[in-house]
Design an enzyme around this catalytic site. Structure first.
Site, PDB file in Angstrom:
ATOM      1  N   ASP A 176      -0.837   3.381  11.639  1.00 59.83           N
ATOM      2  CA  ASP A 176       0.164   3.662  12.674  1.00 59.83           C
ATOM      3  C   ASP A 176      -0.357   4.718  13.629  1.00 59.83           C
ATOM      4  O   ASP A 176      -0.867   5.755  13.183  1.00 59.83           O
ATOM      5  CB  ASP A 176       1.457   4.202  12.045  1.00 59.83           C
ATOM      6  N   ASP A 184      -1.599   0.049   6.137  1.00 55.29           N
ATOM      7  CA  ASP A 184      -0.803   0.350   7.320  1.00 55.29           C
ATOM      8  C   ASP A 184      -1.581   1.336   8.163  1.00 55.29           C
ATOM      9  O   ASP A 184      -2.042   2.355   7.633  1.00 55.29           O
ATOM     10  CB  ASP A 184       0.468   1.089   6.876  1.00 55.29           C
ATOM     11  N   ARG A 199       2.283  -2.661   0.631  1.00 53.86           N
ATOM     12  CA  ARG A 199       1.334  -3.229   1.590  1.00 53.86           C
ATOM     13  C   ARG A 199      -0.076  -2.736   1.302  1.00 53.86           C
ATOM     14  O   ARG A 199      -0.270  -1.643   0.761  1.00 53.86           O
ATOM     15  CB  ARG A 199       1.747  -2.935   3.035  1.00 53.86           C
ATOM     16  N   ARG A 243      -4.416  -7.695   4.948  1.00 55.63           N
ATOM     17  CA  ARG A 243      -3.096  -7.105   4.862  1.00 55.63           C
ATOM     18  C   ARG A 243      -2.083  -8.053   4.234  1.00 55.63           C
ATOM     19  O   ARG A 243      -1.889  -9.167   4.691  1.00 55.63           O
ATOM     20  CB  ARG A 243      -2.598  -6.702   6.246  1.00 55.63           C
TER      21      ARG A 243
HETATM   22  N1  ROI Z   1       6.063   5.423   1.595  1.00 56.42           N
HETATM   23  C1  ROI Z   1       5.006   6.232   1.432  1.00 56.42           C
HETATM   24  N2  ROI Z   1       5.047   7.184   0.499  1.00 56.42           N
HETATM   25  N3  ROI Z   1       3.885   6.119   2.204  1.00 56.42           N
HETATM   26  C2  ROI Z   1       3.805   5.172   3.181  1.00 56.42           C
HETATM   27  O1  ROI Z   1       2.769   5.085   3.872  1.00 56.42           O
HETATM   28  C3  ROI Z   1       4.891   4.306   3.374  1.00 56.42           C
HETATM   29  N4  ROI Z   1       4.877   3.332   4.325  1.00 56.42           N
HETATM   30  C4  ROI Z   1       5.905   2.545   4.548  1.00 56.42           C
HETATM   31  C5  ROI Z   1       7.190   2.671   3.773  1.00 56.42           C
HETATM   32  C6  ROI Z   1       7.540   1.318   3.171  1.00 56.42           C
HETATM   33  C7  ROI Z   1       8.264   3.103   4.739  1.00 56.42           C
HETATM   34  N5  ROI Z   1       7.108   3.642   2.699  1.00 56.42           N
HETATM   35  C8  ROI Z   1       6.029   4.468   2.549  1.00 56.42           C
HETATM   36  O2  ROI Z   1       5.836   1.637   5.505  1.00 56.42           O
END
Ligand code: ROI
Length: 164
Positions: free
Chosen positions: A97, A95, A92, A83
């Site tokens: 979540d 992610d 990144r 990461r």
């Molecule tokens: N924007 C998109 N389109 N998809 C994401 O997974 C995503 N994740 C984030 C932020 C930076 C808010 N923007 C994102 O963490």
């Protein structure tokens, strides 16, 4: 066992592969079973626009892991996939979540479940609807109603490279 929904996102280092690797690892978590995976969607960044598009998906897992044990596993997967996070709201490699943990509502130092902003994000609600069209959130809202708000989204479905 709880039904858990996990959002996946990446916009660095071959995002489709990042998601596929992560899903493979999720399928091997202890006391857990990977039940469903949404389409992969290519989405415009939420946040600074001078970063690559994201690939996003949502997976459903049944697990006996506690919320914090699951969070530890997800953070380990993020780290193992190298990461990188260059800036807040920025690009990144991966992610992961926790969106929902059954109907539980959790507010602790490390976890806010349901995810605080999930209802506002098309790249969460649209894939969640793919795999759970009958879902009702802990606040009583139906996913079928929330997805109406994104009926004219412009996300494209991205081909997965392997069968999942
Ligand atoms: N924007 C998109 N389109 N998809 C994401 O997974 C995503 N994740 C984030 C932020 C930076 C808010 N923007 C994102 O963490």
């Amino acid at each position: 066992m709880k039904q858990v929904y996990i959002a996946l996102g990446s916009n660095l280092a071959t995002p489709v592969k990042q998601l596929e690797n992560a899903l493979h690892t999720l399928g091997q978590l202890p006391h857990s079973q990977l039940m469903r995976v949404s389409h992969f969607y290519q989405s415009k960044p939420l946040g600074p626009q001078d970063q690559p598009d994201y690939v996003n998906a949502v997976a459903c897992l049944t697990t006996a892991l506690s919320p914090l044990a699951l969070l530890d596993e997800l953070q380990r997967i993020e780290q193992e996939q190298g990461r990188i996070r260059l800036r807040r709201w920025g690009e990144r490699t991966l992610d992961l979540d926790i969106l929902l943990y059954g109907d539980d509502i959790i507010q602790s130092e490390r976890l806010t479940i349901p995810h605080y902003d999930m209802q506002n994000r098309e790249f969460v609600i649209v894939p969640l609807y793919d795999i759970a069209p009958n879902l009702i959130l802990p606040d009583g809202k139906k996913i079928v109603d929330l997805v109406q708000g994104f009926s004219n989204h412009e996300m494209k479905i991205r081909q997965k490279s392997t069968a999942l």
